[in-house]
Design a protein around this motif. Sequence first.
Motif, short mmCIF file in Angstrom:
data_model
loop_
_atom_site.label_atom_id
_atom_site.label_comp_id
_atom_site.label_asym_id
_atom_site.label_seq_id
_atom_site.Cartn_x
_atom_site.Cartn_y
_atom_site.Cartn_z
N LEU A 230 7.79 -23.14 -0.66
CA LEU A 230 6.86 -22.75 0.51
C LEU A 230 7.26 -21.12 0.84
N LYS A 231 8.69 -21.07 1.00
CA LYS A 231 9.35 -19.82 1.27
C LYS A 231 9.16 -18.71 0.35
N ASP B 165 7.32 -15.34 0.82
CA ASP B 165 8.10 -14.10 0.51
C ASP B 165 7.22 -12.90 -0.34
N SER B 166 6.74 -13.73 -1.36
CA SER B 166 5.93 -13.01 -2.35
C SER B 166 4.71 -12.42 -2.11
N GLY B 167 4.18 -12.85 -0.70
CA GLY B 167 2.94 -12.64 0.11
C GLY B 167 1.91 -13.36 -0.45
N ASP B 168 1.78 -14.28 -1.12
CA ASP B 168 0.61 -14.93 -1.83
C ASP B 168 0.70 -16.17 -0.95
N LEU B 169 -0.41 -15.85 0.17
CA LEU B 169 -0.83 -16.98 1.19
C LEU B 169 -1.30 -18.06 0.87
N SER C 172 0.00 -12.54 8.87
CA SER C 172 0.16 -11.93 7.48
C SER C 172 1.64 -12.58 6.95
N ALA C 173 1.72 -12.30 5.79
CA ALA C 173 3.29 -12.58 5.06
C ALA C 173 4.21 -12.24 5.77
N PRO D 35 9.82 -17.06 10.30
CA PRO D 35 9.70 -18.65 10.31
C PRO D 35 10.08 -19.66 8.94
N ALA D 36 9.48 -18.81 7.87
CA ALA D 36 9.85 -19.64 6.75
C ALA D 36 11.35 -19.71 6.43
#
Length: 407
Positions: free
Chosen positions: A186-187, A191-195, A257-258, A264-265
């Motif tokens: 999940l993190k 982090d990669s911006g792939d929601l 947004s990411a 939080p992640a």
Amino acid sequence: MIRPRIPRGRRGLLSAGGALVAVAVVVAVLVSAMDGTGRPAARQSAAYPDGLPHTRVTMSAGDCGQGWTDGHGGDQVFDVHNASSGPAEVDLVDPGTGAVYGEVEGLAPGTTRPLQVTLGGGSYAFKCLPDDADAVTGPTVRIAGHAAAGPAAVPVSQHDLIPPTIAYQQWIGGQMGQLADRVGALKDAVDSGDLDAARAAWLPAHLVYERMGAAYGTFGDADKAINGTTAGLPRGSSDPRFTGFHRIEYGLWHGQSAEQLRLPADQLGKDVDQLRSGWSQARMDPAQLGLRAHEILENTVQFELTGRTDYGSGSNLATARANLDGTRTALGYLRPLLTAARLPQLPRVDAALDRMQRTLDGFETDGHWTALNALSRTQRERVDADAGAAVEQLAAVAAVCDVRRTS
């Protein structure tokens, strides 16, 4: 989320299928009738609204069960009076096996409370357990005949519960690696911006945690950090103390947004790692395992099936299903203790869990779950009824596994 802790003392819980022991229901203090010799006597049903015969029994310093000498079978009420100077518990037991047929907890000095039981052929005695004093067992009263008595259970000791609790704690330790891996995925997605990937990774990670429900009390503050909600937070979803799975859920399904979700992640990953690293030093309370087996689904009914923990994913039914898995796991470790002498209705417990599972499984297709608010009224009523029935049956497990004092 933080599960509210239900107080212990569930021994007297009665389920529709018949639970552990008869409950001492609090009603008006009853005055004993006397026979011609001045001794307490069994009183006839016509004098009481419950329509049952009553017998007054008394405990005093060094004595227990005074007033009961001639037994008779069937439904009846004992009006238990504490003539001592301190509080006590009074149990009606089989003096041979120690099985408990009924109990009155916290009987204060000078008070009288009713104990309703169903007696069949066999031997019975009152056992009085004063606070800060040794137990006293009264005379044995024998009832002739072959009629079946009401439910009874051989007490479970703290020692009995230690092995299943250790085994369950080891199982939780084994789940920590899977939890850390799923949270890591999940993190990484955040982090990669792939929601889209993050939304797909959120539920599998969350369900691992939800299956660990019987250990929440041992997790302490980590439970709030990992799975807390906005309850009690003055700023709601904007409160900095709102962290963990539900904080990320809120952001993923509310257009954040990411960049907004990276912190939080990252914090969730750290909290899970901290929980995992300290788990080998944790010590679960053996007296709580049976209670938790019941409490998991109680909380499911209270929080998941009301939608109070939905922050946008619509995954409450998936969570309820994971909670059911968690209940079965805890019950599995307790099963060697739940013999016919303690829980003859165990098949009814299993049947209720099976029925709830079939209902919930009907709302999942290829990993996608129906949202709670998308259920029809009929579907919602079925879910609520099946969950309620399972909780009712599990009350007997909590009652059986409540450690009783025997000496």
